[in-house]
Motif scaffolding. Structure first.
Motif, PDB file in Angstrom:
ATOM      1  N   ARG A  85      44.574  43.202  23.120  1.00 28.94           N
ATOM      2  CA  ARG A  85      43.503  42.409  22.514  1.00 28.94           C
ATOM      3  C   ARG A  85      43.481  40.979  23.051  1.00 28.94           C
ATOM      4  NH1 ARG A  85      43.828  44.240  16.093  1.00 28.94           N
ATOM      5  NH2 ARG A  85      43.454  46.491  16.452  1.00 28.94           N
ATOM      6  N   ARG A  87      42.374  39.133  25.594  1.00 25.64           N
ATOM      7  CA  ARG A  87      41.483  39.306  26.734  1.00 25.64           C
ATOM      8  C   ARG A  87      41.748  38.272  27.821  1.00 25.64           C
ATOM      9  NH1 ARG A  87      41.036  43.947  26.745  1.00 25.64           N
ATOM     10  NH2 ARG A  87      39.668  43.631  28.540  1.00 25.64           N
ATOM     11  N   CYS A  91      42.416  39.269  31.662  1.00 21.77           N
ATOM     12  CA  CYS A  91      41.622  38.705  32.775  1.00 21.77           C
ATOM     13  C   CYS A  91      42.518  38.000  33.785  1.00 21.77           C
ATOM     14  CB  CYS A  91      40.573  37.743  32.224  1.00 21.77           C
ATOM     15  SG  CYS A  91      39.281  38.537  31.250  1.00 21.77           S
TER      16      CYS A  91
END
Length: 279
Positions: A85, A87, A91
């Motif tokens: 979770r 992110r 990335c």
């Protein structure tokens, strides 16, 4: 445009056939010569022994271990990217993997020469450091981004497609990944593993710089080996026209046939997947 594409395909096919024909023409006399037996484990050119089987075994060990480790790590990273979770962390990891895929092979070799090899030699007292282990470590870093990117392109659309349905059935994200996503694309995952194996077989710079280039059967991962690609580079750089030079054609045809077989197998798996999807 269509005529140009057909012309390019025909020219590429003819060039590939010419390469096959060239290697076969020059390697057949080497294979069938009684005085130049390449299918042995002894490489002593000064004594008339030109066996390349030790290098074949070294290549298989190097590529198999590197591809296996890279594949396991890639599966772990792929599951993390889909399930996490955080992110921003995902990335960042994906950006780093894409950056690693663009790094030239020689940069990995130079980094190992100044970081990994002194660590093995001075800190852990593992000989000179030039070994199968050192080459494996750098090859894993080399092929890991490629496998990770392929797995992400395969699994992410499936995750977006099936995650909500699996959640509605009461499956956890981990169960969805293990029992829904991976089985659904197992053939494509095998193709990614084969691509990593093929990349490891064909690399020249890392085995040449790190593996030690000893023509011997390794008794452990910290022994020096010589791969077929490194053997070709070394002999071409030092000798031409001798029996040792002729052994390069045998090594070349083995590498080319290996790459061709892996490519054919990959295409067969993809074709079977498309046929199953069409049904």
């Amino acid at each position: 445009m269509q005529g140009l594409l057909i012309t390019l395909v025909v020219v590429s096919g003819l060039i590939l056939l010419a390469v096959f024909g060239f290697l076969i023409w020059f390697s057949l006399p080497v294979f069938f010569s009684e005085s130049n037996q390449v299918f042995s484990f002894t490489w002593r050119p000064e004594q008339g022994h030109f066996g390349i089987l030790a290098m074949v075994l070294g290549t298989i060990l190097l590529a198999s271990i590197s591809a296996s480790l890279a594949f396991v790590i890639a599966i772990g990273l792929n599951s993390f990217c889909l399930l996490s979770r955080q992110r921003w962390l995902v990335c960042s990891l994906q950006s780093m993997l894409k950056f690693m895929a663009a790094i030239p092979t020689v940069v990995y070799g130079l980094a190992a020469l100044f970081i990994l090899l002194p660590l093995l030699r001075n800190t852990f007292q593992l000989g000179s450091g030039y070994s199968l282990f050192a080459a494996i470590c750098m090859l894993v870093l080399l092929i890991l981004p490629v496998i990770c990117i392929i797995l992400d392109n395969i699994t992410r659309p499936l995750w977006q497609q099936h995650s909500l349905s699996a959640q509605a059935l009461g499956l956890s994200p981990e169960q969805t990944y293990l029992y829904v996503i991976l089985p659904h694309c197992k053939v494509n995952i095998c193709g990614a593993a084969l691509l990593g194996f093929n990349r490891a077989i064909g690399d020249t710079m890392l085995p040449l710089m790190l593996a030690g280039n000893a023509t011997q059967l390794p008794s452990g991962v910290f022994d020096a080996i010589r791969s077929l690609t490194a053997h070709i580079a070394l002999v071409i750089a030092t000798d031409q026209g001798s029996q040792a030079y002729n052994s390069l054609f045998a090594a070349g045809i083995i590498l080319l046939m290996s790459s061709a077989c892996i490519s054919i197998l990959s295409r067969y798996l993809v074709g079977r997947t498309r046929l199953a999807a069409a049904k």
